[in-house]
Structures are given as C-alpha cells and as structure tokens.
Design a protein around this motif. Sequence first.
Motif, mmCIF file in Angstrom:
data_model
loop_
_atom_site.group_PDB
_atom_site.id
_atom_site.type_symbol
_atom_site.label_atom_id
_atom_site.label_comp_id
_atom_site.label_asym_id
_atom_site.label_seq_id
_atom_site.Cartn_x
_atom_site.Cartn_y
_atom_site.Cartn_z
ATOM 1 N N ARG A 17 0.842 -1.208 0.000
ATOM 2 C CA ARG A 17 0.000 0.000 0.000
ATOM 3 C C ARG A 17 0.872 1.251 0.000
ATOM 4 O O ARG A 17 0.562 2.234 -0.676
ATOM 5 C CB ARG A 17 -0.937 -0.018 1.209
ATOM 6 C CG ARG A 17 -1.921 1.104 1.217
ATOM 7 C CD ARG A 17 -2.889 1.016 0.020
ATOM 8 N NE ARG A 17 -3.751 2.181 0.027
ATOM 9 C CZ ARG A 17 -3.762 3.124 -0.918
ATOM 10 N NH1 ARG A 17 -2.989 3.024 -1.967
ATOM 11 N NH2 ARG A 17 -4.557 4.152 -0.809
ATOM 12 N N GLU A 20 2.062 2.038 -3.441
ATOM 13 C CA GLU A 20 0.992 2.659 -4.235
ATOM 14 C C GLU A 20 0.856 4.146 -3.925
ATOM 15 O O GLU A 20 0.777 4.980 -4.833
ATOM 16 C CB GLU A 20 -0.340 1.958 -3.968
ATOM 17 C CG GLU A 20 -0.418 0.550 -4.486
ATOM 18 C CD GLU A 20 -1.671 -0.175 -4.008
ATOM 19 O OE1 GLU A 20 -2.556 0.466 -3.390
ATOM 20 O OE2 GLU A 20 -1.761 -1.400 -4.249
ATOM 21 N N VAL A 21 0.818 4.464 -2.646
ATOM 22 C CA VAL A 21 0.671 5.861 -2.224
ATOM 23 C C VAL A 21 1.856 6.698 -2.708
ATOM 24 O O VAL A 21 1.677 7.795 -3.246
ATOM 25 C CB VAL A 21 0.527 5.959 -0.683
ATOM 26 C CG1 VAL A 21 0.696 7.386 -0.194
ATOM 27 C CG2 VAL A 21 -0.817 5.396 -0.244
ATOM 28 N N GLU A 24 1.694 7.327 -6.451
ATOM 29 C CA GLU A 24 0.667 8.321 -6.766
ATOM 30 C C GLU A 24 1.178 9.744 -6.548
ATOM 31 O O GLU A 24 0.776 10.672 -7.240
ATOM 32 C CB GLU A 24 -0.583 8.088 -5.913
ATOM 33 C CG GLU A 24 -1.364 6.857 -6.295
ATOM 34 C CD GLU A 24 -2.443 6.505 -5.296
ATOM 35 O OE1 GLU A 24 -2.721 7.314 -4.366
ATOM 36 O OE2 GLU A 24 -3.009 5.411 -5.417
ATOM 37 N N GLU A 115 -2.496 10.806 3.154
ATOM 38 C CA GLU A 115 -2.689 9.463 2.591
ATOM 39 C C GLU A 115 -2.304 8.377 3.584
ATOM 40 O O GLU A 115 -2.973 7.346 3.674
ATOM 41 C CB GLU A 115 -1.909 9.313 1.283
ATOM 42 C CG GLU A 115 -2.439 10.165 0.154
ATOM 43 C CD GLU A 115 -3.901 9.908 -0.156
ATOM 44 O OE1 GLU A 115 -4.302 8.726 -0.259
ATOM 45 O OE2 GLU A 115 -4.662 10.889 -0.305
#
Length: 120
Positions: A17, A20-21, A24, A115
């Motif tokens: 995760r 992914e953050v 981004e 996030e």
Amino acid sequence: MKFENTGIENQKADLERLDEVMEELGFIRAGQWDYERVTYDHKIEVLDAKEVYYLRVQGHAVEGDIGRHDAVIELLTPLLGKHYYPHGVEYGEGEQFPKAVLTRSQDLLTKLKTELDKIA
C-alpha cells in the motif's frame, strides 16, 4: 535538510500500500531497497537554474520481508537534498534551498501524511 515534525516519521504502513501511495505522489522506489530498508525519492527540477533536488523518504521493515513484499514499514524523518553532478546528492544542513522547492516539498509531505492517515 531534515523535515522534522511532519507526522510521517515513525508512521507504519504495509509495503504494498505504501508503494501505491508513494507512486501516486511521484515518489520512486525503483531498486532502492534491501530486505530491511526502503528509500523513496521525488525529483524536483528547477529548470531555469538547471538544478535538481530530491525529497527522500526512507523506512525500515518492522515486520516481514521487503523482498517477499510482506513487510510493514516504519518511516523515518524526510530529507531534502541537492544533486551535484557528478558527485551525487548532498543532504547537509549547510545547503541552501529555493523557497519554491521547500514549498513543493512541504506540500508533498502534507499530502503524504494525509494518505498515510487513511491507510493506518
């Protein structure tokens, strides 16, 4: 330069995760890892001055193994450094950083904190 008290340091997140953050937000991990540590870099270019800076977020595994993609990562204090060709990046306290680079870095760290709070 260290960015103290961002709320990012000591925060924990699942590696997949976190990847992914970070992606981004434009941070790259690429090959900057081993089985216990990760490093994410965000490149900031100042084109008119022909300067390159890197906002770096590092972490270490507190559970699992990074190579197996099952780690929980604890993040460290973010750093900002200036790239000097061909020697590399300097993160020293004596470095001077343009206001726009500092503002961009702080904005990215604020977004990252937001996030991270969602996935914590």
